[in-house]
Every structure is written in structure tokens, then in C-alpha cells.
Write an enzyme that holds these catalytic residues in place. Structure first.
Site, PDB file in Angstrom:
ATOM      1  CE  LYS A  38      -5.443  54.781  45.775  1.00 39.56           C
ATOM      2  NZ  LYS A  38      -5.316  53.627  45.258  1.00 39.56           N
ATOM      3  NE  ARG A 136      -6.625  49.107  39.179  1.00 42.99           N
ATOM      4  CZ  ARG A 136      -6.857  49.643  40.433  1.00 42.99           C
ATOM      5  NH1 ARG A 136      -7.704  49.820  40.191  1.00 42.99           N
ATOM      6  NH2 ARG A 136      -6.314  49.406  41.434  1.00 42.99           N
ATOM      7  CE1 TYR A 265     -33.096  75.251  39.789  1.00 46.12           C
ATOM      8  CE2 TYR A 265     -31.650  74.344  40.914  1.00 46.12           C
ATOM      9  CZ  TYR A 265     -31.422  74.900  39.922  1.00 46.12           C
ATOM     10  OH  TYR A 265     -31.374  75.789  40.303  1.00 46.12           O
ATOM     11  CG  MET A 313     -23.479  73.364  41.601  1.00 36.85           C
ATOM     12  SD  MET A 313     -23.030  74.537  39.934  1.00 36.85           S
ATOM     13  CE  MET A 313     -23.763  74.070  38.872  1.00 36.85           C
TER      14      MET A 313
END
Ligand SMILES: *Cc1c(COP(=O)(O)O)cnc(C)c1O
Length: 374
Positions: A38, A136, A265, A313
Site C-alpha cells: 500500500k 479501527r 529561514y 522546501m
């Protein structure tokens, strides 16, 4: 060696194949291996890893969504595929079209499925899920699960293929909930199989497969371990696993920093002494998490270079020291080995406060996957 690339995930398919063969060798008599591919094979590439797993001795595949099953079929994969997730009506049709096995735990769902299976022209293979303590999917009521199994078995448009559950704490060694879940599943399987001997039983994920042969039943559903990652977040080699994925980039620029000069940053780091800072053009846009800001190492020329400042990023910055031993264009390894040094996915996970599963799943489409055939 080829020229460095900006963001490359190399996937060693031989490792996936060997991990599957290793897992098979651990299985209880008669149990088979289902390889869970998956989420694009936990970020490794689903079709490639499915084929490698089948070569390594897996006989089943599992995915979470119907679209994932269809994708495998489109690439000519013929093995049994179990779609483990909940299904919308559209997904149900897609799963049936893919000839995949599906999971059920409610009578209403089963009745609708039978009608759609009739329209599809082939019986739908269904696995009934008992929620033994995962909290679940599945019903927590063994009587309801039994009634659903009876309904499936009595309907010619359906086939009762399996009985299943899923563990919540198999990776927490010494925990008691695991044994409780196993006991509940055993009791329900024994009773249900007395009436339906053809249905297979399966429960174990990778952690349970390593932990308890008594949890193997007829099939184990291993995901993380087939990629050579450790379900217990330790060094995979302790369990005979080989990590398949490495992540690399390169040093695009080097600049000399004087004390007080900052990188990135927010100026979260600045040099306390003269040093060389390397810019590596990979970032959270590639899935190398911002949570790693100031807490990761990158290998360049076989040595650990600490990440400095904030991961942005598209770039991150590393401290190369004042030795001047690195050149622009040098390869940078974020996960994997270089020289004698190695950074495990489990280390990256620990330092970003997550698990190895999320580290490889997070790698975005911007990272080129290179699948290396054995
Ligand atoms: C993902 C998943 C697995 C595989 O778990 P791993 O810990 O990766 O081995 C098995 N069963 C179910 C139901 C799953 O959702």
C-alpha cells in the site's frame, strides 16, 4: 558511478526479494507470506516491490485502497490481492473489477456487495474482520462477525475467503494487549472455522510475524519488514533485514561562513566560528521533513555532516567544518551508507519524532525512484 542527482531514492529490489525470502523462512508450517505494498509500497514503488516480493516467495499482495489494486493489475500482476481498507461504492466496483479480495464486517455491506458482484459476473472473495482490540475497522462483536461469515458462505455470488484481525501493539514487546487480541481471535477462528473450514485465517503484521509464531495462522501480512525496515524501530540487521531504500542528493554550493552569519529561514542557526556551509538542494517538498531542522546528519565523503538551521522546501544546509575536504558536486546521502558510515531510516525517524514507516511514505513524487534489479 553516474553523476549525482538532485533527489534520488534508490530502491534495491534484490533487498526486497531477500527480505521476503528471509520472512518466509521464519514462518510457521503452512503459513504463506502476503506482501503489503500500500501507499506506493511505503514510498518504495508498489509495482516494482510487488514483483520483487513475489520473486522472494510472497504468494499474496495487500493494499489499502481499490485504486492501488487496480494499479497492480494494470501492470499485469496476477497474484491474489487483498484490499484491506473500507470501501465506498465506487471503490467496491473498482476492487471487483480488479478481481481483488475485499474486507467486510457488516451484513448491509455484504448484501450490497453481492449485488454488485453479480453484475460483475464473478463471485467476490471476502474476508471477515473481527476487531479484537485495534479499535479501527471490523466489528468488535464475534457473533456479528460470525453472522456476516455465515451470510457470505450462503451466497453463491460471494466466497468466504478469510477471517482476519489486526494487532494494535505487536511492536511493543512485553505488552499484554497483544496476547489478549490473539486469544480473542483464536477463539473466534476456531468456532467459525468449524462451520467454514475453507476460510483462511490471518492476523500478523511484520512485528507480530517476528514476535510470535502462534500469530502466523495461514498467512502473515508483512509491510515494513519487506522493505528492510524494522517494525520495532531498531537496527534492521538485528532481525536479518536489509534496508532497500537510500536517499541521496548532492552539495550544490559551498560558502565560507564567518562567526555570526546565519543559514536559512528564521536565522535559527548562525556560525560560532569560521566554517564552510554546504547547500543540499532537497527539502520538505521532497518529503525530508522540516521537523529535522537542526537535528539530522548528512553523509558527504563518508563522514557525518550536521544539518544546520531550518529545512526549507527545496534546500537544506549542512556544516562542512573548516577542513575544506568537500567540493561542490559531491554526493550527499541522507538515508543509506557512504564509505563506512551509515544513516538508517530509523535514525531519521527517531530524530524527527516519528516512525520509519512515515519517513519513506513521506517522500514525494519529486524524488526520482531508481529501481535497482538484482
Ligand atoms: C499496513 C497493514 C499491515 C502491514 O503492517 P506492517 O507493520 O507494515 O507489517 C498489515 N495489516 C493491515 C490490516 C495493515 O493495514
Amino acid at each position: 558511478m553516474s553523476a549525482p542527482e538532485r533527489a534520488l531514492a534508490r530502491v534495491d529490489l534484490g533487498a526486497v526479494e531477500r527480505n521476503c525470502a528471509h520472512l518466509r523462512s521464519l514462518l510457521a508450517e503452512g503459513a504463506e507470506l502476503c506482501a503489503v505494498v500500500k501507499a506506493n509500497g511505503y514510498g518504495h514503488g508498489d509495482v516494482w516491490c510487488a514483483r520483487a516480493a513475489l520473486r522472494g516467495g510472497a504468494t499474496w499482495l495487500a493494499v489499502a485502497t481499490a485504486a492501488e489494486a487496480l494499479e497492480l493489475r494494470r501492470h499485469g500482476i496476477a497474484a491474489r490481492i487483498l484490499v484491506q481498507g473500507a470501501l465506498t461504492h465506487a471503490e467496491e466496483r473498482m476492487a471487483l473489477e480488479a478481481g481483488a479480495d475485499v474486507v467486510a464486517w457488516r451484513e448491509g455491506f455484504v448484501r450490497g456487495l453481492a449485488e454488485r458482484a453479480a453484475a460483475n459476473g464473478a463471485p467476490a472473495r471476502v474476508h471477515v474482520k473481527l476487531d479484537t482490540g485495534m479499535g479501527r475497522l471490523g466489528t468488535t462483536d464475534p457473533a456479528e462477525a460470525r453472522a456476516v461469515a455465515d451470510l457470505i458462505a450462503a451466497d453463491a455470488r460471494l466466497e468466504l475467503a478469510g477471517l482476519m484481525t489486526h494487532f494494535a501493539t505487536a511492536d511493543e514487546l512485553g505488552d499484554e494487549h497483544f496476547a489478549l487480541q490473539l486469544e480473542r481471535f483464536h477463539a473466534w477462528v476456531d468456532e467459525t472455522r468449524a462451520a467454514h473450514p475453507g476460510a483462511i485465517a490471518h492476523a500478523a503484521n511484520s512485528a507480530a510475524t517476528f514476535r510470535d509464531r502462534g500469530a502466523h495462522f495461514d498467512l502473515v501480512r508483512c509491510g515494513i519488514a519487506i522493505y528492510g525496515l524494522d517494525p520495532f524501530q531498531r537496527d534492521p540487521s538485528e532481525r536479518g533485514l536489509e534496508p532497500a531504500l537510500s536517499l541521496e542528493s548532492y552539495v550544490a554550493a559551498i560558502k565560507r561562513f564567518e562567526p555570526g552569519q546565519s543559514a536559512g529561514y528564521g536565522r535559527t542557526w548562525s556560525a560560532s566560528e569560521p566554517t564552510d556551509v554546504g547547500v543540499v538542494p532537497i527539502g520538505y517538498g521532497d518529503g525530508f521533513r522540516r521537523a529535522l531542522s537542526g537535528d539530522a546528519d548528512v553523509l558527504v565523503r563518508g563522514r557525518r555532516r550536521p544539518l544546520r538551521g531550518t529545512v526549507s522546501m527545496d534546500n537544506l544546509t549542512i556544516d562542512l567544518g573548516s577542513g575544506g575536504d568537500v567540493e561542490e558536486g559531491d554526493r550527499a546521502v541522507l538515508i543509506g551508507a557512504q564509505g563506512g558510515e551509515r544513516i538508517l531510516c530509523e535514525e531519521v525517524a527517531r530524530r524527527s519524532e516519528t516512525i520509519n514507516y512515515e519517513v519513506t511514505c513521506a517522500l514525494t513524487a519529486r524524488v526520482r525512484r531508481a529501481h535497482v534489479e538484482p
